[in-house]
Design a protein around this motif. Structure first.
Motif, short mmCIF file in Angstrom:
data_model
loop_
_atom_site.label_atom_id
_atom_site.label_comp_id
_atom_site.label_asym_id
_atom_site.label_seq_id
_atom_site.Cartn_x
_atom_site.Cartn_y
_atom_site.Cartn_z
N ASN A 174 4.89 -73.82 21.46
CA ASN A 174 6.16 -73.09 21.37
C ASN A 174 6.12 -71.73 22.02
OD1 ASN A 174 7.65 -74.92 19.84
ND2 ASN A 174 6.51 -74.37 18.00
N PHE A 175 4.92 -71.18 22.16
CA PHE A 175 4.82 -69.78 22.55
C PHE A 175 5.45 -69.45 23.89
CE2 PHE A 175 2.13 -67.00 19.89
CZ PHE A 175 2.29 -67.77 18.75
N ILE A 176 5.11 -70.24 24.91
CA ILE A 176 5.63 -69.95 26.24
C ILE A 176 7.16 -70.07 26.23
CG2 ILE A 176 5.93 -71.35 28.34
CD1 ILE A 176 4.04 -69.25 29.06
N LYS A 177 7.66 -71.09 25.51
CA LYS A 177 9.12 -71.30 25.49
C LYS A 177 9.82 -70.11 24.81
CE LYS A 177 12.84 -74.28 24.08
NZ LYS A 177 13.65 -73.11 24.25
N TRP A 178 9.32 -69.74 23.64
CA TRP A 178 9.94 -68.61 22.95
C TRP A 178 9.85 -67.33 23.79
CZ3 TRP A 178 6.94 -69.72 17.77
CH2 TRP A 178 7.57 -70.77 17.09
N SER A 179 8.68 -67.11 24.38
CA SER A 179 8.50 -65.89 25.20
C SER A 179 9.47 -65.88 26.35
CB SER A 179 7.09 -65.84 25.79
OG SER A 179 6.18 -65.63 24.79
N MET A 180 9.59 -67.04 27.00
CA MET A 180 10.47 -67.15 28.16
C MET A 180 11.93 -66.90 27.75
SD MET A 180 9.87 -67.56 31.18
CE MET A 180 11.33 -66.78 31.81
N ASP A 181 12.34 -67.51 26.63
CA ASP A 181 13.73 -67.36 26.18
C ASP A 181 14.05 -65.91 25.84
OD1 ASP A 181 14.16 -70.01 26.58
OD2 ASP A 181 14.12 -70.59 24.46
N ILE A 182 13.09 -65.24 25.20
CA ILE A 182 13.32 -63.83 24.85
C ILE A 182 13.32 -62.98 26.12
CG2 ILE A 182 12.33 -61.81 23.67
CD1 ILE A 182 11.32 -63.81 21.49
N ALA A 183 12.32 -63.23 27.00
CA ALA A 183 12.18 -62.40 28.20
C ALA A 183 13.37 -62.54 29.14
CB ALA A 183 10.89 -62.75 28.93
N THR A 184 13.94 -63.74 29.24
CA THR A 184 15.06 -63.96 30.16
C THR A 184 16.23 -63.05 29.81
OG1 THR A 184 14.42 -66.24 30.50
CG2 THR A 184 16.69 -65.69 31.06
N PHE A 185 16.59 -63.03 28.54
CA PHE A 185 17.73 -62.21 28.13
C PHE A 185 17.36 -60.73 28.12
CE2 PHE A 185 20.74 -60.58 24.87
CZ PHE A 185 21.90 -60.82 25.59
N PHE A 186 16.13 -60.44 27.69
CA PHE A 186 15.65 -59.06 27.64
C PHE A 186 15.66 -58.43 29.03
CE2 PHE A 186 12.15 -56.00 27.98
CZ PHE A 186 12.37 -55.19 26.89
N GLY A 187 15.35 -59.26 30.04
CA GLY A 187 15.11 -58.71 31.37
C GLY A 187 16.31 -58.70 32.29
N GLY A 188 17.51 -58.71 31.79
CA GLY A 188 18.67 -58.65 32.69
C GLY A 188 18.95 -60.01 33.27
N ALA A 189 19.46 -60.92 32.45
CA ALA A 189 19.71 -62.28 32.90
C ALA A 189 20.83 -62.29 33.95
CB ALA A 189 20.10 -63.16 31.71
N GLY A 190 20.84 -63.31 34.80
CA GLY A 190 21.90 -63.42 35.80
C GLY A 190 22.53 -64.80 35.72
N GLY A 191 23.58 -65.03 36.53
CA GLY A 191 24.20 -66.35 36.56
C GLY A 191 25.36 -66.42 35.59
N SER A 192 25.89 -67.65 35.47
CA SER A 192 27.13 -67.79 34.70
C SER A 192 26.88 -68.11 33.22
CB SER A 192 27.97 -68.90 35.33
OG SER A 192 27.16 -70.04 35.45
N ASN A 193 25.64 -68.52 32.89
CA ASN A 193 25.43 -68.96 31.51
C ASN A 193 24.75 -67.91 30.63
OD1 ASN A 193 23.61 -69.49 33.44
ND2 ASN A 193 23.02 -71.51 32.73
N LEU A 194 25.27 -66.70 30.73
CA LEU A 194 24.66 -65.60 29.97
C LEU A 194 24.72 -65.81 28.47
CD1 LEU A 194 25.90 -62.53 32.02
CD2 LEU A 194 23.59 -63.42 31.82
N GLU A 195 25.82 -66.41 28.01
CA GLU A 195 25.95 -66.61 26.56
C GLU A 195 24.90 -67.58 26.06
OE1 GLU A 195 30.01 -67.48 25.61
OE2 GLU A 195 30.69 -65.72 26.72
N GLU A 196 24.61 -68.58 26.90
CA GLU A 196 23.57 -69.55 26.52
C GLU A 196 22.21 -68.84 26.44
OE1 GLU A 196 23.18 -72.78 29.33
OE2 GLU A 196 21.14 -73.15 28.55
N PHE A 197 21.94 -67.95 27.42
CA PHE A 197 20.67 -67.21 27.39
C PHE A 197 20.58 -66.35 26.12
CE2 PHE A 197 20.98 -67.35 32.25
CZ PHE A 197 20.17 -68.47 32.33
#
Ligand code: HEM
Length: 417
Positions: A174-197
């Motif tokens: 789970n670690f990489i997935k959770w880290s990735m999900d947190i980091a994506t939104f934390f780091g200035g997400a882009g694209g149209s699916n911001l709410e999903e992030f």
């Protein structure tokens, strides 16, 4: 974008730069060059933040006390129509992280966190890194090829950090997935699916925090020599309660997983793309330390970091209003010809090499020693054990699809040996 952060100094005819364009995600340096030459302190209407691309501006901003590390404004900007209540778990987790704090709170947390990175702890990690690298290469040695990302650069930091933290094997996936999900939104997400992030980040924050709280409880009852135990001792000795410890642990895990994963794949890619430099390193393994620094400069895993203006200020002649979000282009700064001779040349003997890959100032990467150690051992072992390493001719390398500005790496990097 939240209109409260919209900057009034923006001109209608200003150039636009799409940092999330597919070509920029594959190779962002031509775009960074254009921005640095045309509009080095650029306000992006579409992203709702300022972007700095000159070394001198980025370095000064990293050390500027008028800029805050509390990026709550960025997260709220990114929410779109989503209610802020939907990211309560994420905001709670982030609000207690050191990377979000300014002095004096940051100074207190950093001192505590340092207790997890003692010289003795660092030395004990050397053998963990070496053994883990060898095991991962044992798994693929007889196949004549591997995917650097799935076979090496994801499992290596995951196994090392979960070992250092004493995380049970069953929870590692789970670690990489959770880290990735947190980091994506934390780091200035882009694209149209911001709410999903945003939703994913919130769910990951809740699950990650629950697991870490369990581990903290367990280590309180049965202390060990792992990082959680070291940090519990540091907290209790200083008379602090453990309420903020899950955030610190998750921050260290988060900051150390995805970044190192990306940096290993960026490093292998840079070496394979420059056979003369690869050969030089193979002939002279003592060059590994400067090769690692050049990899971090040439293609850093963390091309941006964010700050928020605490007050009205001017950077490069542009007026920036209090509350504005500013993206500091670490990757762009590392290719600024005003600072580096021939910045687009990959030179493993480059000296001096004052790159900003680990940031600068009070937030300078806490894990830099560990990251350098991982890269050094991993690459040295890889080149020693697989001397005929090259790109797999029949398979495509796939640059990262991270939907965030602060991370850059590969999703797939097939090689043969
Ligand atoms: C491998 C490549 C890595 C890169 C490129 C990298 C990059 C960075 C950067 C640019 C910052 C500055 C953030 C800011 O200015 O706000 C930072 C901070 C930090 N890094 Fe790293 N990092 C890496 C690895 C690691 C590792 C392995 C760990 C820990 C295991 C780690 C832990 C941290 C922490 C805790 C901070 C926050 C420090 C503070 O707020 O005082 N990093 N990192």
């Amino acid at each position: 974008m939240n209109s409260q952060h919209k900057n009034t100094a923006v001109k209608a005819n200003q150039p636009t730069y799409d940092l999330f364009a597919p070509s920029a995600l594959v190779n962002s340096y031509p775009l960074f060059k254009r921005m640095r030459e045309e509009d080095p302190v650029h306000y992006s209407e579409s992203f709702g933040y300022w972007v700095l691309t000159r070394y001198r501006d980025v370095e000064a901003a990293l050390r500027d006390e008028r800029l805050s590390s509390d990026r709550t404004a960025l997260f709220i900007n990114q929410l779109g129509s989503l209610d802020v209540k939907e990211i309560q778990n994420f905001l709670h987790l982030i609000s207690k992280m050191m990377v979000e704090k300014n002095p004096p709170e940051h100074t207190r947390l950093r001192k505590l966190a340092n207790q997890g990175f003692t010289t003795r702890a660092l030395e004990s990690w050397r053998s963990i890194i070496q053994n883990t690298t060898d095991q991962l290469l044992d798994n693929v040695q007889n196949y004549g090829g591997m995917n650097v990302v799935s076979d090496l650069s994801i499992p290596l930091p995951t196994l090392i950090l979960t070992e250092i933290f004493g995380v049970p094997e069953t929870d590692r996936a789970n670690f990489i997935k959770w880290s990735m999900d947190i980091a994506t939104f934390f780091g200035g997400a882009g694209g149209s699916n911001l709410e999903e992030f945003a939703r994913k980040a919130d769910k990951a924050a809740a699950q990650f925090s629950a697991l870490i709280r369990q581990l903290i409880e367990q280590r309180r009852r049965q202390p060990g020599t792992d990082m959680i135990s070291l940090l519990i001792v540091a907290y209790l000795e200083q008379g602090f309660n453990l309420e903020e410890l899950p955030s610190l642990c998750i921050q260290i895990l988060n900051a150390g997983l995805v970044t190192t994963t990306d940096l290993i794949s960026n490093g292998v890619n840079a070496l394979l793309r420059h056979p003369d430099q690869l050969q030089k390193l193979q002939q002279n393994p003592a060059l590994i330390n400067s090769a690692v620094e050049e990899i971090i400069r040439f293609d850093t895993a963390v091309p941006f970091f964010f700050r928020i203006a605490k007050q009205d200020l001017t950077i490069g002649g542009k007026d920036i209003t209090a509350g504005s979000v500013i993206a500091l282009g670490l990757g762009a700064a590392n290719h600024d010809p005003q600072k580096f001779d021939s910045p687009s040349v990959f030179d493993i003997t480059r000296s001096p090499n004052e790159h900003l890959g680990f940031g600068a100032g009070i937030h300078f990467c806490l894990g830099a020693v560990l990251a350098r150690m991982e890269l050094t051992i991993c690459l040295t072992t890889l080149l020693r054990r697989l001397p005929n390493l090259s790109f797999a001719p029949d398979k495509q390398a796939i640059p990262t699809k991270h939907n965030t500005l602060i991370l850059k790496g590969f999703d797939s990097l097939p090689v043969k040996f």
